[in-house]
Design an enzyme around this catalytic site. Structure first.
Site, PDB file in Angstrom:
ATOM      1  N   LEU A 131     -63.788 -47.510   8.413  1.00  0.00           N
ATOM      2  CA  LEU A 131     -63.972 -48.301   7.196  1.00  0.00           C
ATOM      3  C   LEU A 131     -65.209 -49.183   7.259  1.00  0.00           C
ATOM      4  CD1 LEU A 131     -60.276 -49.451   6.575  1.00  0.00           C
ATOM      5  CD2 LEU A 131     -61.519 -47.637   5.393  1.00  0.00           C
ATOM      6  N   GLY A 132     -65.590 -49.589   8.467  1.00  0.00           N
ATOM      7  CA  GLY A 132     -66.755 -50.455   8.568  1.00  0.00           C
ATOM      8  C   GLY A 132     -66.890 -51.046   9.953  1.00  0.00           C
ATOM      9  N   GLN A 133     -67.893 -51.906  10.090  1.00  0.00           N
ATOM     10  CA  GLN A 133     -68.205 -52.552  11.355  1.00  0.00           C
ATOM     11  C   GLN A 133     -68.105 -54.050  11.172  1.00  0.00           C
ATOM     12  OE1 GLN A 133     -69.426 -50.700  14.139  1.00  0.00           O
ATOM     13  NE2 GLN A 133     -69.559 -52.484  15.495  1.00  0.00           N
ATOM     14  N   GLY A 134     -67.267 -54.696  11.977  1.00  0.00           N
ATOM     15  CA  GLY A 134     -67.123 -56.139  11.903  1.00  0.00           C
ATOM     16  C   GLY A 134     -67.893 -56.823  13.015  1.00  0.00           C
ATOM     17  N   ASP A 190     -65.773 -68.684   9.389  1.00  0.00           N
ATOM     18  CA  ASP A 190     -66.654 -67.561   9.025  1.00  0.00           C
ATOM     19  C   ASP A 190     -66.308 -67.050   7.630  1.00  0.00           C
ATOM     20  OD1 ASP A 190     -68.740 -65.793   9.363  1.00  0.00           O
ATOM     21  OD2 ASP A 190     -67.521 -64.275  10.347  1.00  0.00           O
ATOM     22  N   PHE A 204     -66.756 -58.270  15.628  1.00  0.00           N
ATOM     23  CA  PHE A 204     -66.203 -58.053  16.951  1.00  0.00           C
ATOM     24  C   PHE A 204     -65.863 -56.597  17.216  1.00  0.00           C
ATOM     25  CE2 PHE A 204     -64.743 -62.656  17.256  1.00  0.00           C
ATOM     26  CZ  PHE A 204     -65.730 -62.963  18.169  1.00  0.00           C
ATOM     27  N   GLY A 205     -66.100 -55.704  16.284  1.00  0.00           N
ATOM     28  CA  GLY A 205     -65.782 -54.309  16.533  1.00  0.00           C
ATOM     29  C   GLY A 205     -65.693 -53.510  15.247  1.00  0.00           C
ATOM     30  N   GLN A 206     -65.128 -52.330  15.361  1.00  0.00           N
ATOM     31  CA  GLN A 206     -65.063 -51.397  14.249  1.00  0.00           C
ATOM     32  C   GLN A 206     -63.666 -51.404  13.619  1.00  0.00           C
ATOM     33  OE1 GLN A 206     -66.152 -47.951  16.524  1.00  0.00           O
ATOM     34  NE2 GLN A 206     -68.322 -48.120  15.998  1.00  0.00           N
ATOM     35  N   LYS A 243     -58.351 -52.801  13.507  1.00  0.00           N
ATOM     36  CA  LYS A 243     -59.592 -53.419  13.980  1.00  0.00           C
ATOM     37  C   LYS A 243     -59.671 -53.231  15.492  1.00  0.00           C
ATOM     38  CE  LYS A 243     -61.857 -57.939  14.122  1.00  0.00           C
ATOM     39  NZ  LYS A 243     -61.686 -59.370  13.786  1.00  0.00           N
TER      40      LYS A 243
END
Length: 485
Positions: free
Chosen positions: A172-175, A291, A177-179, A194
């Site tokens: 779904l995406g890249q955060g 954040d 702290f990880g994917q 996550k």
């Protein structure tokens, strides 16, 4: 336990005790009992349900229910003579025997007292069970123990199966702290997983903090944590799946902006405010997000906002309002001046980020972009302040609205946002005040001052400046060339 439950169900007394080998040097002692008037089937069913609810990480305990009870310990807590066969029942009373009534009373009265006491204790347990659960959870918070969320743990193989071994098609995406991957559980429920990066810098303590805290938060404007996996080097969080991705996916895309009309955006602003208010004030713990940004606001099928990513949340004691940190985490452009420059954060830090986010929602533009006005470049906060000072705040509104908006609502939201991004934390409203301002138009708003991180023009620099966080100044000094000897 199953053997003892079976024995009790078939017993006329609905009662049984037993012991067995727990280890080579220890015995385990079990006592089970049902209400005497239960049928064999009902007694067996009640005891089996009780056995299923036994904690797997305890070495002793007692479970009380209105119809049955179970206790087990690693020491003999009952008289072992109870295991012997009960004495035969007394003969039926003979007519004319005066002692028969005494015998009946001697048997019935103690039994009635026992049944009454058992019912009272069971009712007391049922009523107070959830209260005890919360007390236990509070004690677990103090220990920062991952076992307090043990019932939420997923097996790594089950997570691999749900995500098709973390395939790219499920990503779904890249955060930060990880994917993040989409997964489907065996019962058909879709989730977002996550997978924290091994080099993300997030330690086990931070991971435990996120799991233990977030699992207890329940609010319609917060993303719900469903479980976690902590196996070898893998640290994975399992969240509810939110179908419409994140706010920035729509907000900063010229083709998708039109899907967010002003009515929808106004609802999103209110939902975000209520979610942050819950974190600050209404939850059992005071939580600072640290954040808050468009990428951390998810939208469900009805475009309702859900605040996400509490991995950097800081838990405060109830009487704390601010703290210092050497490790500044978050996203530049959303950080308050005191946090970005000095590492000081508080609830007012989230208020600053909320103000920036509101301006982005209204304008459909990023705060990090530069805007030209009055011969000076500035960020979105500076640009908004200049429009406000010039009496033209509606120029900030997204062009995709095409005048389909409530003029007073947009102006009021801009006004609230400017109050949120004030340089002095004392001048910023609390989230409870912000929610009231958004829902009650009769509340008068204070006049905003120049915001923090305000880019000043040359004309403004010529006058007295009180903004200690100003990032833009004009150097009129001559250049001196120093020649060494």
């Amino acid at each position: 336990m199953n053997e003892t439950a079976k024995e009790a169900a078939h017993s006329s007394r609905k009662f049984a005790v037993n012991k067995g080998n727990f280890t080579s040097s220890q015995n385990i002692y079990v006592l089970v009992q049902c209400m005497p008037d239960l049928t064999r089937e009902n007694c067996s069913s009640c005891l089996q349900q009780t056995i299923k609810k036994l904690p797997r990480d305890k070495t002793g305990g007692i479970l009380l229910w209105p119809s049955c009870t179970l206790r087990y310990e690693l020491y003999p807590f009952y008289n072992e003579t109870l295991r012997q066969a009960p004495p035969p029942p007394p003969p039926p009373p003979q007519p004319g025997n005066k002692n028969s009534y005494v015998i009946i009373i001697a048997i019935v009265v103690p039994l009635a007292v026992y049944v009454l006491l058992f019912a009272v204790l069971s009712s007391f347990y049922v009523i107070n069970r959830e209260e005890k659960t919360y007390e236990t959870a509070a004690a677990d918070d103090d220990k920062d123990d991952i076992t307090s969320a043990g019932s939420l743990q997923f097996d790594f193989k089950a997570i691999e199966a749900a995500t098709n071994k973390f395939s790219e098609s499920n990503k779904l995406g890249q955060g930060g702290f990880g994917q993040v991957y989409k997964g489907t559980l065996p019962n058909g429920v879709q989730v977002a997983m996550k997978r924290l990066s091994k080099t993300s810098g997030q330690g086990e303590k931070e991971f435990k903090n996120e799991v233990v805290v977030v699992a207890k938060l329940q609010h319609r404007n917060l993303v719900k944590l469903l479980g976690f996996c902590l196996e070898r080097e893998e640290k994975i969080l399992v969240y509810e799946f939110v179908s419409n991705k994140s706010l920035d996916y729509f907000l900063f895309d010229s083709k998708k902006q039109s899907q967010l009309d002003w009515t929808t955006r106004y609802k999103i602003i209110g939902g975000i405010a209520r979610g942050i208010l819950y974190l600050h004030q209404d939850s059992r713990l005071t939580i600072i997000h640290r954040d808050l940004k468009a990428g951390n606001i998810l939208l469900d099928a009805d475009m309702n906002p859900k605040v996400a990513d509490f991995g950097m949340a800081r838990i405060f004691e109830m009487d704390q309002t601010e703290a210092n940190t050497r490790r500044v985490v978050g996203t530049y452009g959303y950080m308050s001046p005191e946090y970005a420059m000095y590492g000081q954060f508080s609830m007012k830090s989230d208020v600053y980020s909320f103000g920036v986010l509101v301006l982005e929602i209204i304008s459909g533009r990023k705060n990090s972009s530069l805007y030209q006005m009055d011969a000076c470049l500035g960020n979105l906060v500076t640009y908004t302040w200049r429009l406000w000072s010039n009496g033209t705040p509606l120029e900030l509104a997204d062009s995709s609205f095409r005048k389909n908006y409530q003029r007073n609502e947009i102006i009021r939201c801009i006004h609230i946002a400017l109050l949120c991004v004030q340089e002095d934390t004392e001048d910023r409203p609390t989230m409870s005040m912000i929610v009231q301002m958004l829902t009650t138009t009769s509340i008068a708003l204070a006049a905003p001052r120049p915001p923090g991180f305000f880019f000043r023009s040359k004309h403004e620099e010529a006058g007295p400046s009180t903004n200690k966080f100003s990032l833009c100044s004009i150097d009129d000094a001559s250049i001196t060339m120093v020649t060494p000897r």
